[in-house]
Design an enzyme around this catalytic site. Structure first.
Site, PDB file in Angstrom:
ATOM      1  N   GLU A   1       0.642   5.570   5.114  1.00  0.00           N
ATOM      2  CA  GLU A   1       0.930   6.957   5.510  1.00  0.00           C
ATOM      3  C   GLU A   1      -0.303   7.843   5.334  1.00  0.00           C
ATOM      4  O   GLU A   1      -1.352   7.394   4.857  1.00  0.00           O
ATOM      5  CB  GLU A   1       2.123   7.472   4.710  1.00  0.00           C
ATOM      6  CG  GLU A   1       3.384   6.669   5.012  1.00  0.00           C
ATOM      7  CD  GLU A   1       4.623   7.188   4.314  1.00  0.00           C
ATOM      8  OE1 GLU A   1       4.511   8.015   3.398  1.00  0.00           O
ATOM      9  OE2 GLU A   1       5.723   6.740   4.697  1.00  0.00           O
TER      10      GLU A   1
ATOM     11  N   GLU B   1       4.698  -3.051  10.610  1.00  0.00           N
ATOM     12  CA  GLU B   1       4.693  -4.047  11.689  1.00  0.00           C
ATOM     13  C   GLU B   1       3.444  -3.921  12.552  1.00  0.00           C
ATOM     14  O   GLU B   1       2.856  -4.917  12.969  1.00  0.00           O
ATOM     15  CB  GLU B   1       5.934  -3.873  12.584  1.00  0.00           C
ATOM     16  CG  GLU B   1       7.252  -4.185  11.883  1.00  0.00           C
ATOM     17  CD  GLU B   1       7.870  -2.989  11.157  1.00  0.00           C
ATOM     18  OE1 GLU B   1       7.127  -2.051  10.784  1.00  0.00           O
ATOM     19  OE2 GLU B   1       9.096  -3.010  10.961  1.00  0.00           O
TER      20      GLU B   1
HETATM   21  N1  THU Z   1       8.404   2.193   8.546  1.00  0.00           N
HETATM   22  C1  THU Z   1       7.818   0.970   8.727  1.00  0.00           C
HETATM   23  O1  THU Z   1       6.695   0.725   8.261  1.00  0.00           O
HETATM   24  N2  THU Z   1       8.504   0.033   9.420  1.00  0.00           N
HETATM   25  C2  THU Z   1       9.777   0.178   9.875  1.00  0.00           C
HETATM   26  O2  THU Z   1      10.319  -0.764  10.453  1.00  0.00           O
HETATM   27  C3  THU Z   1      10.496   1.438   9.664  1.00  0.00           C
HETATM   28  C4  THU Z   1       9.706   2.542   9.088  1.00  0.00           C
HETATM   29  C5  THU Z   1       7.696   3.194   7.759  1.00  0.00           C
HETATM   30  C6  THU Z   1       7.186   4.396   8.490  1.00  0.00           C
HETATM   31  C7  THU Z   1       7.097   5.414   7.368  1.00  0.00           C
HETATM   32  O3  THU Z   1       5.873   5.230   6.673  1.00  0.00           O
HETATM   33  C8  THU Z   1       8.232   5.038   6.421  1.00  0.00           C
HETATM   34  O4  THU Z   1       8.560   3.688   6.755  1.00  0.00           O
HETATM   35  C9  THU Z   1       9.467   5.908   6.562  1.00  0.00           C
HETATM   36  O5  THU Z   1       9.869   6.020   7.886  1.00  0.00           O
END
Ligand code: THU
Length: 161
Positions: free
Chosen positions: A64, A75
């Protein structure tokens, strides 16, 4: 007018104890490596671990940023890393897990829409299905046979003419 019925199969297991040894090990690695995520804003730590056709394992975690839209999902971190470090290599299976440090982590989550598009194109590009194992830190496990099942009527390169 005709109607199309779009369906796909999800294998549902009560827990990782019901998985084959390689699948259980891959999921365990995804669960452990959620610790490598950088998610100080959402506190939702995600890891995706790929088992490549050549036997290598590659990890991707969500990263993030204080400028929220800059953040990238586990992913897509994973797919970019695989494509960069092992160009042309097929991915056999990806295990995805998460640790919701402010809530519950006991049910499978499924990739977001953007990641489904990316997964689908990786499959098409290498011409090899990617099995997907989904689970939280505990509880039920879902297995999907190929990434494109998650995105019916996908927009692909062939649509560009
Ligand atoms: N996120 C992922 O990395 N993969 C997913 O399949 C769903 C969401 C992350 C994005 C963000 O950093 C956090 O999870 C909350 O949405």
């Amino acid at each position: 007018m005709t109607k199309k019925d779009v369906q796909f199969e999800v294998e549902v297991y009560n827990s990782s104890a019901e998985l084959s040894a390689p699948d259980a090990a891959l999921l365990e690695e995804a669960r452990k490596t959620t610790a490598n995520a950088y998610a100080p804003y959402s506190k939702f730590l995600v890891s995706a671990v790929a088992a490549l056709e050549g036997g290598q394992k590659v990890v991707g975690t969500n990263q993030e940023n204080a400028s929220y839209p800059v953040g990238i999902c586990a992913e897509r971190v994973l797919l970019s890393t695989v494509a960069s470090q092992y160009p042309g290599q097929a991915i056999d299976t990806i295990a995805i897990s998460y640790n919701n440090t402010q809530g519950k982590s006991g049910h499978p989550i499924s990739p977001c829409g953007i990641c489904r598009q990316s997964l689908s194109e990786y499959e098409e590009r290498i011409n090899h299905p990617i099995r997907i194992i989904l689970s939280g830190l505990s509880g039920e496990v879902f297995i999907i046979k190929q990434a494109k099942d998650l995105l019916p009527l996908t927009f692909t390169s062939s649509d560009l003419g």
